[in-house]
Design a protein around this motif. Structure first.
Motif, PDB file in Angstrom:
ATOM      1  N   GLU A   1       4.032   7.371  12.685  1.00  0.00           N
ATOM      2  CA  GLU A   1       4.200   7.470  14.143  1.00  0.00           C
ATOM      3  C   GLU A   1       2.859   7.381  14.864  1.00  0.00           C
ATOM      4  OE1 GLU A   1       6.382  11.085  14.632  1.00  0.00           O
ATOM      5  OE2 GLU A   1       8.341  10.100  14.306  1.00  0.00           O
ATOM      6  N   ARG A   2       1.817   7.992  14.291  1.00  0.00           N
ATOM      7  CA  ARG A   2       0.493   7.890  14.896  1.00  0.00           C
ATOM      8  C   ARG A   2      -0.041   6.461  14.780  1.00  0.00           C
ATOM      9  NH1 ARG A   2      -2.898  11.955  16.369  1.00  0.00           N
ATOM     10  NH2 ARG A   2      -0.884  12.973  16.639  1.00  0.00           N
ATOM     11  N   ALA A   3       0.262   5.786  13.683  1.00  0.00           N
ATOM     12  CA  ALA A   3      -0.159   4.394  13.514  1.00  0.00           C
ATOM     13  C   ALA A   3       0.517   3.502  14.550  1.00  0.00           C
ATOM     14  CB  ALA A   3       0.173   3.916  12.098  1.00  0.00           C
ATOM     15  N   ILE A   4       1.794   3.740  14.833  1.00  0.00           N
ATOM     16  CA  ILE A   4       2.507   2.960  15.850  1.00  0.00           C
ATOM     17  C   ILE A   4       1.862   3.151  17.215  1.00  0.00           C
ATOM     18  CG2 ILE A   4       4.691   2.751  17.118  1.00  0.00           C
ATOM     19  CD1 ILE A   4       6.103   3.458  14.455  1.00  0.00           C
TER      20      ILE A   4
ATOM     21  N   ARG B   1      -9.476   5.129   8.126  1.00  0.00           N
ATOM     22  CA  ARG B   1     -10.526   5.981   8.696  1.00  0.00           C
ATOM     23  C   ARG B   1     -10.164   6.411  10.123  1.00  0.00           C
ATOM     24  NH1 ARG B   1     -15.591   7.113   7.381  1.00  0.00           N
ATOM     25  NH2 ARG B   1     -15.514   5.621   5.656  1.00  0.00           N
ATOM     26  N   ARG B   2      -9.673   5.444  10.935  1.00  0.00           N
ATOM     27  CA  ARG B   2      -9.344   5.779  12.326  1.00  0.00           C
ATOM     28  C   ARG B   2      -8.145   6.723  12.399  1.00  0.00           C
ATOM     29  NH1 ARG B   2      -9.470   3.763  17.594  1.00  0.00           N
ATOM     30  NH2 ARG B   2      -8.604   5.466  18.852  1.00  0.00           N
ATOM     31  N   LEU B   3      -7.144   6.507  11.584  1.00  0.00           N
ATOM     32  CA  LEU B   3      -5.982   7.392  11.574  1.00  0.00           C
ATOM     33  C   LEU B   3      -6.373   8.804  11.142  1.00  0.00           C
ATOM     34  CD1 LEU B   3      -3.219   5.071  10.078  1.00  0.00           C
ATOM     35  CD2 LEU B   3      -3.144   6.196  12.314  1.00  0.00           C
ATOM     36  N   ALA B   4      -7.214   8.880  10.132  1.00  0.00           N
ATOM     37  CA  ALA B   4      -7.669  10.193   9.668  1.00  0.00           C
ATOM     38  C   ALA B   4      -8.417  10.918  10.782  1.00  0.00           C
ATOM     39  CB  ALA B   4      -8.558  10.035   8.440  1.00  0.00           C
ATOM     40  N   GLN B   5      -9.250  10.168  11.495  1.00  0.00           N
ATOM     41  CA  GLN B   5      -9.999  10.758  12.604  1.00  0.00           C
ATOM     42  C   GLN B   5      -9.056  11.287  13.681  1.00  0.00           C
ATOM     43  OE1 GLN B   5     -12.805   8.023  14.382  1.00  0.00           O
ATOM     44  NE2 GLN B   5     -12.913   9.201  16.274  1.00  0.00           N
ATOM     45  N   ASP B   6      -8.059  10.487  14.047  1.00  0.00           N
ATOM     46  CA  ASP B   6      -7.117  10.896  15.091  1.00  0.00           C
ATOM     47  C   ASP B   6      -6.265  12.080  14.655  1.00  0.00           C
ATOM     48  OD1 ASP B   6      -8.107   8.900  16.635  1.00  0.00           O
ATOM     49  OD2 ASP B   6      -6.305   7.660  16.649  1.00  0.00           O
TER      50      ASP B   6
ATOM     51  N   TYR C   1      -0.307   9.821   0.710  1.00  0.00           N
ATOM     52  CA  TYR C   1       0.945   9.232   1.178  1.00  0.00           C
ATOM     53  C   TYR C   1       0.942   7.692   1.115  1.00  0.00           C
ATOM     54  CZ  TYR C   1       1.367  13.933   3.096  1.00  0.00           C
ATOM     55  OH  TYR C   1       1.435  15.293   3.239  1.00  0.00           O
ATOM     56  N   PHE C   2      -0.212   7.080   1.244  1.00  0.00           N
ATOM     57  CA  PHE C   2      -0.316   5.614   1.254  1.00  0.00           C
ATOM     58  C   PHE C   2      -1.502   5.174   0.412  1.00  0.00           C
ATOM     59  CE2 PHE C   2       1.631   6.798   5.325  1.00  0.00           C
ATOM     60  CZ  PHE C   2       2.773   6.002   5.320  1.00  0.00           C
ATOM     61  N   ARG C   3      -1.374   4.016  -0.218  1.00  0.00           N
ATOM     62  CA  ARG C   3      -2.456   3.518  -1.060  1.00  0.00           C
ATOM     63  C   ARG C   3      -3.542   2.818  -0.258  1.00  0.00           C
ATOM     64  NH1 ARG C   3       1.118   0.536  -5.609  1.00  0.00           N
ATOM     65  NH2 ARG C   3       2.335   0.110  -3.720  1.00  0.00           N
ATOM     66  N   GLY C   4      -3.264   2.520   1.022  1.00  0.00           N
ATOM     67  CA  GLY C   4      -4.260   1.858   1.845  1.00  0.00           C
ATOM     68  C   GLY C   4      -3.664   1.351   3.139  1.00  0.00           C
ATOM     69  N   LYS C   5      -4.475   0.619   3.893  1.00  0.00           N
ATOM     70  CA  LYS C   5      -4.076   0.129   5.208  1.00  0.00           C
ATOM     71  C   LYS C   5      -2.839  -0.751   5.136  1.00  0.00           C
ATOM     72  CE  LYS C   5      -5.612  -2.788   9.036  1.00  0.00           C
ATOM     73  NZ  LYS C   5      -6.750  -3.460   9.704  1.00  0.00           N
ATOM     74  N   ASP C   6      -2.802  -1.665   4.170  1.00  0.00           N
ATOM     75  CA  ASP C   6      -1.672  -2.597   4.092  1.00  0.00           C
ATOM     76  C   ASP C   6      -0.347  -1.853   3.916  1.00  0.00           C
ATOM     77  OD1 ASP C   6      -3.372  -4.725   4.402  1.00  0.00           O
ATOM     78  OD2 ASP C   6      -3.431  -5.257   2.279  1.00  0.00           O
ATOM     79  N   GLU C   7      -0.367  -0.809   3.144  1.00  0.00           N
ATOM     80  CA  GLU C   7       0.857  -0.040   2.926  1.00  0.00           C
ATOM     81  C   GLU C   7       1.251   0.724   4.193  1.00  0.00           C
ATOM     82  OE1 GLU C   7       1.896   3.417  -0.129  1.00  0.00           O
ATOM     83  OE2 GLU C   7       1.590   1.463  -1.112  1.00  0.00           O
ATOM     84  N   ILE C   8       0.286   1.172   4.951  1.00  0.00           N
ATOM     85  CA  ILE C   8       0.577   1.836   6.224  1.00  0.00           C
ATOM     86  C   ILE C   8       1.205   0.843   7.197  1.00  0.00           C
ATOM     87  CG2 ILE C   8      -0.448   2.926   8.264  1.00  0.00           C
ATOM     88  CD1 ILE C   8      -2.548   4.148   6.386  1.00  0.00           C
TER      89      ILE C   8
END
Length: 208
Positions: free
Chosen positions: A16-19, A33-38, A49-56
């Motif tokens: 939801e934060r990624a959206i 990195r940006r999601l973790a910061q937020d 929860y995810f292996r990386g950006k592509d999976e997110i």
């Protein structure tokens, strides 16, 4: 953005934060990195929860696509196909960066399953069904991409009068037909242009 309370991090919260980040700043802003910061956590916490950006990005796409209302019976027929594509178009225009995040995952498979169920349920042969589905998806994605550039036309009350005026200024010897539209060019909103095209594809599919 508010940080996630300690111990509340979850798959859904990250998606939801990624959206929200995608909608506000574009797909390129959606990084671990940006999601973790937020979210107020370390990047490594997201790898639980995810292996990386592509999976997110794939999860983001599937989450949004899963929200489409899909018919559960072939009885909905071509009208059901029309509703599905209209919903897909609306989703792509509401989340403008989503076009770049297609995953080909479970949600895509479910969407394809329903479209083919509806098309084949009309008695359409398989080759025609594949061609119609491909045409509809390409037209819908293309229309959504154009919407991003042309949605301002709908908000400009003078847009079509300015277009007609520019057409009347064209040299008649080189552009006689285009110039003639300066008197009576039909008006279309972006939504109306999309619906016209979908109906055209579906009508063509019913021809012998």
């Amino acid at each position: 953005m508010p940080r996630a309370p300690r111990g509340s991090l979850s798959h859904r919260l990250i998606v939801e934060r990624a959206i929200r980040l995608m909608d506000d700043e574009g797909l390129e802003a959606v990084t671990v990195r940006r999601l973790a910061q937020d979210l107020g956590v370390r990047p490594m916490a997201l790898y639980t929860y995810f292996r990386g950006k592509d999976e997110i990005l794939a999860a983001l796409y599937d989450h949004l696509l899963a929200g489409l209302e899909l018919p559960d019976s072939p009885d909905a027929g071509l009208d059901g196909v029309r509703r599905v594509m209209t919903g897909y178009f609306r989703l792509l225009t509401e989340h403008r960066a989503l076009i770049k995040a297609g995953s080909g995952g479970e949600a895509d498979l479910r969407l394809s399953e329903v479209i083919y169920m509806l098309l084949l349920g009309t008695g359409m042969d398989r080759r025609t069904a594949v061609g119609v589905a491909a045409s509809l998806v390409r037209f819908t994605v293309g229309s959504a991409a154009l919407y991003q550039e042309r949605s301002a036309w709908d908000a400009d009350a003078d847009h079509w009068s300015k277009v007609r005026s520019s057409l009347r200024d064209l040299p008649a010897d080189r552009y006689p037909i285009m110039r003639s539209f300066g008197d009576d060019l039909p008006e279309f909103t972006q939504q109306q242009a999309f619906e016209f095209g979908v109906d055209l594809i579906l009508r063509a599919a019913q021809l012998p």
